[in-house]
Design a protein around this motif. Structure first.
Motif, short mmCIF file in Angstrom:
data_model
loop_
_atom_site.label_atom_id
_atom_site.label_comp_id
_atom_site.label_asym_id
_atom_site.label_seq_id
_atom_site.Cartn_x
_atom_site.Cartn_y
_atom_site.Cartn_z
N LYS A 11 1.01 -1.02 0.08
CA LYS A 11 0.12 0.03 0.07
C LYS A 11 0.80 1.17 -0.02
O LYS A 11 1.60 1.31 1.01
N GLY A 12 0.76 1.94 -1.00
CA GLY A 12 1.88 2.99 -1.31
C GLY A 12 1.09 4.35 -0.85
O GLY A 12 0.71 4.95 -1.84
N GLY A 13 1.20 4.69 0.34
CA GLY A 13 0.26 5.82 0.83
C GLY A 13 1.19 6.90 1.40
O GLY A 13 2.43 6.70 1.28
N PHE A 14 0.77 7.93 2.26
CA PHE A 14 1.75 8.95 2.75
C PHE A 14 0.94 9.43 3.99
O PHE A 14 -0.05 9.91 4.03
N VAL A 15 1.70 9.39 5.07
CA VAL A 15 1.63 9.81 6.37
C VAL A 15 1.81 11.31 6.61
O VAL A 15 2.86 11.65 6.17
N THR A 64 -3.71 10.93 6.11
CA THR A 64 -3.28 10.48 5.03
C THR A 64 -2.87 11.64 4.03
O THR A 64 -3.70 12.69 4.29
N TRP A 65 -1.95 11.94 3.27
CA TRP A 65 -1.79 12.88 2.48
C TRP A 65 -2.83 12.71 1.35
O TRP A 65 -3.48 13.57 0.83
N GLU A 66 -2.99 11.51 0.84
CA GLU A 66 -3.52 11.12 -0.67
C GLU A 66 -5.25 11.18 -0.17
O GLU A 66 -5.50 10.81 1.15
N GLN A 67 -5.91 11.19 -1.32
CA GLN A 67 -7.24 11.18 -0.94
C GLN A 67 -7.65 9.74 -0.50
O GLN A 67 -7.11 8.66 -0.63
N PRO A 68 -8.92 9.54 0.53
CA PRO A 68 -9.10 8.25 1.10
C PRO A 68 -9.37 7.35 -0.22
O PRO A 68 -10.02 7.50 -1.37
N GLY A 127 -7.14 6.27 -2.11
CA GLY A 127 -6.37 6.77 -3.06
C GLY A 127 -4.91 6.17 -3.06
O GLY A 127 -4.04 6.82 -3.82
N ALA A 128 -4.46 5.35 -2.56
CA ALA A 128 -3.16 4.90 -2.32
C ALA A 128 -2.76 4.28 -3.42
O ALA A 128 -3.65 3.64 -4.20
N ALA A 129 -1.35 4.27 -3.91
CA ALA A 129 -0.81 3.50 -4.67
C ALA A 129 -0.69 1.80 -4.09
O ALA A 129 -0.57 1.79 -3.09
N PRO A 130 -0.87 0.96 -5.44
CA PRO A 130 -0.91 -0.70 -4.93
C PRO A 130 0.44 -0.80 -4.30
O PRO A 130 0.52 -1.77 -3.35
N MET A 131 1.66 -0.28 -4.43
CA MET A 131 2.99 -0.30 -3.90
C MET A 131 3.66 1.10 -3.53
O MET A 131 3.42 1.99 -4.19
N GLY A 132 4.59 1.21 -2.78
CA GLY A 132 5.46 2.38 -2.46
C GLY A 132 6.74 2.09 -2.29
O GLY A 132 7.18 1.10 -2.06
#
Length: 453
Positions: free
Chosen positions: A141-145, A157-161, A163-168
């Motif tokens: 889960k490629g998201g952002f704290v 999260t920085w990204e929209q709910p 809206g994470a990338a599949p990998m990070g």
């Protein structure tokens, strides 16, 4: 350019070494005029075991220029495996950092649904943004704290709910082009215990770049990389007007240039290929270079990267970013040294296998990995550990003997690299046993954390 660097901070890891001790932040004296030159002058142990400290970043950097209330007083230490984030006070006494705050994994899981934290960048808003590789269970889960830059509270999260990338893995942003681009390693459950080539065949390793709208916080384009398996470190040119940069793809051992098209979309092209070597006595019949870290000099003239397995560090002139030109190469250990277990059968680049590296009487285990450049571009610092479970698999000597830090002199006029034979920091001699030292940071900022607006 500011004064010459005198100390450097680097996390030291005991995960997978058999030593039951917490990871710690080492402060190393790198001032040649100091009586403590090349010595660890301070150690700040973390309050927990098996965190896997990895990369680090600042509470404030060039994106906050013009705001005199912001200064680099806190070093962020995201933990790759425990998902904690430590905030370290390096402002009160730069030569003796102290722990300021612990952000627990549960807080990040609850507010963000994320875990396995990696790259930390500060934002112009005063917030701190940290990329993740997974969810709380170790799935990709490629998201952002997002953290408050004053209180270091987790904001969400920085990204929209959803809206994470599949990998990070890593990310870099360029506000003048309203863009952020992120990379992919793999799900933590895939890589955490070691590298299995079958996982590559199964498509479990990353091969995409994700292009995000910086203002809308959402993915607008996903670029599939040709010959681009495991895109790790990403660097835009430092020039804030530049709409291009480079990413190092570890497993394919390519450097890819990404750039903005006239229509506003983004594209990517391979500009450097390190050919694999046909070998015997290794886990696979072909050994990739394994490009693990890349950086750009502050003047955007040179690109540097390390081939962790082949063992060489390279410098390219990127005055023409579409056609990088090799200007320096140095072998610093690696898996193909003479007298080692691996025999090279076919090599498109070398006439013979390189000699093992001995610095100040120590035979250097491992290969060049994390790199950091002095602000004037004349000194390159190198460490040799990648990630403790992979160190153990590829370089068992590194676990037994600890990693090292080396320093390379750089010719910034014509290009060229030369080892400084008088510089060695040997983490094999640490008080609690051999440690694995990782990413390097100077108190005043550096070439891989600073983003200009």
């Amino acid at each position: 350019m500011g004064p010459r660097e005198e100390i450097v901070y680097l996390p030291c890891i005991y995960g997978n070494t058999g030593i039951e001790a917490p990871d710690y932040l080492a402060t190393v004296d790198i001032d040649p005029k100091s009586p403590q030159y090349c010595q660890v002058i301070h150690r700040l142990p973390m309050p927990n075991l098996r965190d896997e400290l990895h990369h680090s970043g600042w509470n404030a950097c060039s994106s906050c220029f013009g705001d005199s209330t912001k200064s680099r007083t806190k070093l962020m230490l995201p933990c790759l495996m425990s998902s904690r984030i430590y905030v370290v006070d390096v402002g009160s006494d730069p030569r003796a950092p102290k722990l300021h705050k612990v952000i627990e994994a549960e807080d990040i899981h609850a507010k963000c649904g994320l875990g396995y934290v990696h790259t930390s960048h500060c934002l112009a808003s005063g917030e701190v943004m940290i990329s993740t590789l997974g969810d709380s269970k170790g799935n990709g889960k490629g998201g952002f704290v997002l953290l408050d830059g004053e209180t270091f509270e987790v904001k969400g999260t920085w990204e929209q709910p959803g809206g994470a990338a599949p990998m990070g893995y890593d990310f870099w942003y360029q506000p003048r082009h309203n863009v952020m681009i992120s990379t992919e390693w793999a799900a933590p459950n895939v890589f955490r215990d070691g590298f299995n080539p079958a996982d590559v065949e199964a498509g479990l390793y990353g091969s995409h770049l994700h292009v995000w709208d910086w203002q809308r916080h959402e993915i607008i384009q996903t670029l599939t990389l040709q010959d681009g398996l495991i895109p790790l470190e990403i660097r835009f040119l430092h020039n804030p007007d530049a709409a291009q940069g480079f990413v190092g793809c570890a497993l394919s051992s390519t450097i890819q240039r990404f750039y903005k098209n006239q229509g506003g979309t983004w594209s990517v092209e391979k500009v450097i290929q390190v050919p694999p070597k046909k070998v015997k006595g290794w886990m696979l019949p072909e050994m990739p270079g394994l490009i693990t870290d890349i950086l750009l000099s502050l003047d955007d003239r040179f690109l540097y990267f390390s081939n962790w397995l082949h063992g060489d560090l390279r410098q390219y002139d990127i005055s023409d970013p579409q056609r990088p030109r090799l200007t320096g190469q140095l072998f610093l250990g690696g898996s193909i040294v003479k007298g080692g277990p691996v025999q090279v059968l076919e090599d498109q680049e070398l006439k013979s296998q390189p000699e093992p590296l001995v610095v100040k009487g120590k035979k250097v285990p491992g290969g060049p990995q994390m790199i950091q450049l002095s602000l004037d571009g004349k000194r390159l610092y190198v460490t040799t550990s990648l990630y403790s479970a992979w160190d153990k698999q590829f370089y068992p000597d590194l676990i037994r003997e600890g990693s090292v830090m080396l320093q390379i002199d750089v010719d910034t006029v014509k290009g060229g690299l030369k080892l400084n034979p008088n510089f060695l920091v040997d983490f094999g001699k640490e008080p609690l046993g051999p440690a694995l030292a990782h990413e390097l940071r100077y108190p005043g900022g550096d070439c891989s954390s600073d983003i200009w607006l």
